[in-house]
Design a protein around this motif. Structure first.
Motif, PDB file in Angstrom:
ATOM      1  N   ALA A  74      67.101  86.847   7.771  1.00 35.92           N
ATOM      2  CA  ALA A  74      66.673  88.190   8.165  1.00 35.92           C
ATOM      3  C   ALA A  74      67.012  88.458   9.622  1.00 35.92           C
ATOM      4  CB  ALA A  74      65.175  88.347   7.931  1.00 35.92           C
ATOM      5  N   ALA A  75      66.817  87.455  10.476  1.00 44.13           N
ATOM      6  CA  ALA A  75      67.136  87.620  11.894  1.00 44.13           C
ATOM      7  C   ALA A  75      68.641  87.750  12.108  1.00 44.13           C
ATOM      8  CB  ALA A  75      66.591  86.449  12.695  1.00 44.13           C
ATOM      9  N   MET A  76      69.430  86.968  11.356  1.00 45.95           N
ATOM     10  CA  MET A  76      70.883  87.035  11.522  1.00 45.95           C
ATOM     11  C   MET A  76      71.472  88.320  10.974  1.00 45.95           C
ATOM     12  SD  MET A  76      72.323  83.168  10.993  1.00 45.95           S
ATOM     13  CE  MET A  76      71.747  83.046   9.317  1.00 45.95           C
ATOM     14  N   SER A  77      70.798  88.942  10.013  1.00 45.91           N
ATOM     15  CA  SER A  77      71.320  90.205   9.501  1.00 45.91           C
ATOM     16  C   SER A  77      71.199  91.315  10.536  1.00 45.91           C
ATOM     17  CB  SER A  77      70.592  90.601   8.216  1.00 45.91           C
ATOM     18  OG  SER A  77      69.242  90.909   8.499  1.00 45.91           O
ATOM     19  N   GLU A  78      70.196  91.217  11.404  1.00 48.24           N
ATOM     20  CA  GLU A  78      70.037  92.212  12.457  1.00 48.24           C
ATOM     21  C   GLU A  78      70.832  91.854  13.704  1.00 48.24           C
ATOM     22  OE1 GLU A  78      65.968  93.044  13.209  1.00 48.24           O
ATOM     23  OE2 GLU A  78      65.527  93.473  11.113  1.00 48.24           O
ATOM     24  N   ARG A  79      70.844  90.561  14.057  1.00 49.59           N
ATOM     25  CA  ARG A  79      71.557  90.104  15.259  1.00 49.59           C
ATOM     26  C   ARG A  79      72.357  88.855  14.909  1.00 49.59           C
ATOM     27  NH1 ARG A  79      67.330  89.413  19.835  1.00 49.59           N
ATOM     28  NH2 ARG A  79      69.172  88.566  20.841  1.00 49.59           N
ATOM     29  N   PRO A  80      73.651  88.996  14.630  1.00 52.69           N
ATOM     30  CA  PRO A  80      74.471  87.844  14.217  1.00 52.69           C
ATOM     31  C   PRO A  80      74.571  86.740  15.275  1.00 52.69           C
ATOM     32  CG  PRO A  80      75.607  89.903  13.720  1.00 52.69           C
ATOM     33  CD  PRO A  80      74.398  90.253  14.532  1.00 52.69           C
ATOM     34  N   GLU A  81      74.345  87.054  16.521  1.00 52.91           N
ATOM     35  CA  GLU A  81      74.432  86.022  17.561  1.00 52.91           C
ATOM     36  C   GLU A  81      73.266  85.044  17.503  1.00 52.91           C
ATOM     37  OE1 GLU A  81      72.423  89.617  19.423  1.00 52.91           O
ATOM     38  OE2 GLU A  81      74.237  89.321  18.256  1.00 52.91           O
ATOM     39  N   MET A  82      72.284  85.257  16.637  1.00 57.31           N
ATOM     40  CA  MET A  82      71.128  84.362  16.487  1.00 57.31           C
ATOM     41  C   MET A  82      71.421  83.170  15.569  1.00 57.31           C
ATOM     42  SD  MET A  82      68.448  85.569  18.137  1.00 57.31           S
ATOM     43  CE  MET A  82      67.065  84.923  17.269  1.00 57.31           C
ATOM     44  N   PHE A  83      72.675  83.032  15.117  1.00 54.69           N
ATOM     45  CA  PHE A  83      72.999  81.994  14.138  1.00 54.69           C
ATOM     46  C   PHE A  83      72.647  80.596  14.632  1.00 54.69           C
ATOM     47  CE2 PHE A  83      76.014  78.874  12.439  1.00 54.69           C
ATOM     48  CZ  PHE A  83      75.719  78.985  11.102  1.00 54.69           C
ATOM     49  N   GLY A  84      73.029  80.264  15.846  1.00 51.09           N
ATOM     50  CA  GLY A  84      72.783  78.919  16.373  1.00 51.09           C
ATOM     51  C   GLY A  84      71.313  78.586  16.463  1.00 51.09           C
TER      52      GLY A  84
END
Length: 135
Positions: free
Chosen positions: A98-108
């Motif tokens: 859910a977090a990566m769908s809004e902000r892809p830079e949160m992947f790591g």
């Protein structure tokens, strides 16, 4: 006393899903529970009938107690930690997606949290290896 230490967690692990299943699917769940109970009873009767007796096993029946307890403890450690890790990964994984769908830079950062949740299972495996080594 040892029997209750083994039976109580197993009874709770079976009773909770059974109660949920009966609440959701009344007739089907009751049929499955009755069939499962009959299968467990039949298996217990067959194991009791065909298991070698303590007298036939000789001295091995008296010396296997401590090693058997260590193996049961190792199995409980692995099972409990795996279930805990599965629940943790389910929640953290869905939150990470859910977090990566809004902000892809949160992947790591998200994968680090999911990896920490999987570490719980590794700790259980380490404890099991230590217990088996001590037996």
């Amino acid at each position: 006393m040892m029997v209750w230490i083994i039976v109580a967690p197993l009874a709770l692990m079976v009773a909770a899903p059974a109660a949920v299943a009966i609440r959701r699917w009344r007739k089907k769940a009751l049929g499955f529970l009755l069939a499962g109970s009959a299968g467990v009873a039949l298996t217990a009767v067959l194991v009791t009938a065909f298991a070698p007796s303590a007298h036939a096993a000789g001295n091995a029946a008296t010396t296997a107690g401590a090693g058997g307890s260590a193996l049961i403890a190792a199995a409980i450690a692995v099972a409990g930690s795996s279930l805990g890790a599965a629940i943790a990964v389910a929640y953290t994984g869905s939150a990470a997606l859910a977090a990566m769908s809004e902000r892809p830079e949160m992947f790591g950062r998200a994968m680090v949290v999911v990896g920490l949740a999987e570490g719980i299972a590794i700790y259980g495996l380490v404890v099991a290896i230590i217990l088996i080594g001590k037996a």
